[in-house]
Design an enzyme around this catalytic site. Structure first.
Site, short mmCIF file in Angstrom:
data_model
loop_
_atom_site.label_atom_id
_atom_site.label_comp_id
_atom_site.label_asym_id
_atom_site.label_seq_id
_atom_site.Cartn_x
_atom_site.Cartn_y
_atom_site.Cartn_z
N HIS A 187 25.17 138.08 0.66
CA HIS A 187 24.55 139.20 1.40
C HIS A 187 25.06 139.27 2.83
O HIS A 187 25.41 140.34 3.33
CB HIS A 187 23.02 139.04 1.40
N GLU A 430 40.91 144.89 -18.34
CA GLU A 430 40.33 143.67 -17.77
C GLU A 430 40.31 142.54 -18.78
O GLU A 430 39.87 141.43 -18.48
CB GLU A 430 38.91 143.95 -17.26
N ASP A 454 37.86 140.40 -13.61
CA ASP A 454 37.72 139.82 -14.94
C ASP A 454 39.06 139.46 -15.56
O ASP A 454 39.16 138.48 -16.30
CB ASP A 454 36.96 140.77 -15.87
N CYS A 501 41.10 148.63 -9.61
CA CYS A 501 39.81 148.69 -8.91
C CYS A 501 39.22 147.32 -8.67
O CYS A 501 38.09 147.21 -8.18
CB CYS A 501 38.83 149.55 -9.70
#
Length: 570
Positions: A187, A430, A454, A501
């Site tokens: 975070h 992926e 991935d 991406c």
């Protein structure tokens, strides 16, 4: 000097302020006046609710609705009868003090959530801690650290910064963050990048090594920190800061420019988003489109049911209209693995990342899939839509997904519902099996988008969350790079475009390699877009092609990384 993980670029120099969230001292006491303790708890909950409502409003105004959603989650924790009512019951049944009762219930909930296999659910444990500790401080009369009232410039030092810390702080006075824990996806790191504040995480012992008032200099890109440097070092870092600020200003000159190499090769620089609220960040950084809209967050934000067709339509429409006709790649539902929905029961799996997820769920639960596809095609009249399927591993899956699109469009025709006729349909690469048969798959799609997060994990057989083997998770792996090149080449042979991406698309060391391989579209975090354009517009595509060939001839990831660093002085 010592090092952590560079989480957000920038140079910071200034006095340290150590933010200590001291352990609360909570002792069990037997009490006579039960109702007095219950009122004490209820008052603390109410004060906390008022504070969090203000925090949420402030975050919404300064950071945007998406970033403020975490405080809505905190308010929901406070409103959860399981938490507060359980504490009240404990006070009544055991005649114990309010802080002890609440802390016991908190520990039970935190232990339960932290033991879950699902990463998203484990993260909820942090929300419960943050909220209940706020209530406990009010019960105990312990002052809550007021970062909103900062009146001098400081570098914040903390074990970790809570969402409340980052939302309420006076950002004009915060030069940077240093934390003991966290990684690039924590975070604190994400918020630092959103706020464009320099940050280093994962320093282990910053809060014990650094004291209030110490003078700190650090580089948020390299992860280097120096405590109480000499004048010469201060001057060096001040020069680096000036250089970095000049660099950021120079990037603004690239707004409105096209991403074209010196010899005329154009590529598309797009951004990754998770909600319509993220569009503003893309516009501010001059994205040429959206390369990945992760629709799963639309589903994960719902508490009790799948989003309706109309709810999805409104979200997709908002993104398409917000980007003013620029191309938008929207990924169909990608849940499973570490992303679960509270209202959709999935069986426990030994290997959830290799299990029932993404397109596999959609092809099984076609009603869910058709609802999303109807919403997407209804929204397609509002912009330039591209639809992308995740987790495709075979031609059979791709054809089955496309067949469902035909069924949906046939029904929409019967109902007289308008939709764009030129929607491109593509898929993510992926899974290694998809990369290997990309020559076959390319005949049946309009584009590929390579999901490196991935693809690296599956190709190298590395759980990217496992710290013991994280060194094997390497984007410079020759095996991964060869698969990427194969996919791009196979797309081009069929006259199709290939994008990326995954995180690698915005990595400054990977961009020259990917550019030289012929990648057509790069989709990344918004703040990476202008730096990527600066590099691309400064080189020749033919030179990058030769460089990519050199890289592919090397034998190890280390050799490749060193070659990139040496060639481009990184």
């Amino acid at each position: 000097m010592y090092k952590g993980t560079g989480a957000s670029p920038g140079i910071a120099l200034g006095k340290a302020l150590v933010v200590e969230h001291n352990e609360l001292v909570i002792e069990k006491r037997n009490i006579e006046n039960v109702e007095e303790e219950i009122i004490k708890l209820q008052n603390a909950v109410e004060v906390s609710r008022e504070e969090l409502t203000k925090v949420k409003e402030k975050a919404c105004k300064e950071l945007g609705e998406h970033e403020a959603e975490i405080f809505e989650a905190h308010l929901l924790v406070l409103a959860d009868p399981e938490l507060v009512d359980s504490a009240i019951s404990k006070i009544r049944d055991e005649k114990v003090n309010a802080d002890f009762a609440l802390n016991e219930i908190k520990e039970m909930f935190v232990a339960m959530f932290e033991s879950m296999d699902n990463e998203y659910m484990r993260e909820r444990a942090a929300d419960i801690k943050d909220v209940t500790n706020r209530v406990l401080r009010h019960i105990l009369g312990v002052k809550i650290v007021d970062l909103a009232g900062l009146d001098e410039e400081v570098v914040l030092i903390a074990h970790d910064l809570t969402p409340s810390d980052t939302a309420t702080m006076n950002k004009k006075m915060v030069l940077g963050f240093l934390t003991d824990i966290g990684g690039r996806t924590s975070h604190t790191a994400i918020m630092a990048r959103t706020l464009e504040i320099a940050a280093i995480v994962g320093l282990s012992d910053a809060t014990s090594k650094i004291k209030d008032g110490d003078y700190i200099v650090f580089n948020g890109d390299t992860g280097e920190v120096i405590i109480n440097p000499d004048e010469e070092t201060k001057a060096k870092y001040q020069a680096l800061k000036t250089e970095f600020e000049d660099y950021r200003k120079s990037l603004l000159l690239l707004k409105g420019k096209t991403s074209v190499t010196l010899d005329g090769r154009h590529v598309e620089l797009a951004g990754n988003i998770g909600s319509p609220n993220d569009v503003e960040g893309l516009i501010n950084n001059d994205a040429e489109g959206v390369g990945l809209y992760r629709t799963e967050f639309l589903y994960m934000d719902k508490e009790d049911a799948f989003p309706t067709e109309d709810e999805q339509y409104e979200a997709y429409k908002a993104v398409l209209e917000g980007m003013n006709g620029k191309p938008i790649v929207i990924r169909t539902l990608d849940i499973g693995g570490d992303k679960e929905l509270p209202y959709f029961q999935m069986d426990h799996e030994m290997n959830p990342f290799l299990g029932y997820r993404a397109i596999r769920i959609c092809l099984d639960k076609t009603d869910i899939f058709k609802t999303q596809l109807r919403a997407l095609y209804r929204a397609s009249v509002h912009g330039k839509l591209r639809i992308m399927f995740p987790m495709i591993s075979s031609l059979e899956e791709l054809l089955a997904a496309k067949e469902i699109i035909k069924e949906v469009l046939a029904q929409m025709d019967v109902e007289g519902i308008a939709y764009a006729k030129d929607v491109e349909v593509g898929m993510m690469i992926e899974i290694p099996s998809a990369a290997v048969i990309s020559d076959i798959l390319a005949k049946h799609v309009d584009f590929f988008s390579i999901g490196t997060n991935d693809l690296i994990q599956y190709t190298c057989a590395v759980d990217r969350m496992n710290q013991k083997i994280s060194y094997l998770y390497n984007q410079f792996s020759p095996a991964v790079l060869r698969l990427i090149k194969m996919v791009i080449d196979n797309a081009h042979k069929e006259g199709k475009w290939a994008g990326m991406c995954g995180e690698s698309a915005g990595d400054k060391r990977m961009i020259p390699i990917l550019l030289g391989m012929g990648l057509d579209e790069f989709s990344m975090s918004p703040i990476s877009i202008l730096p990527a354009r600066k590099f691309i517009t400064s080189v020749n595509y033919e030179d990058m092609k030769n460089f990519a060939d050199e890289v592919l001839s090397l034998q190890t990831a280390e050799e490749i990384k060193n070659h990139v660093d040496k060639t481009f002085n990184m």
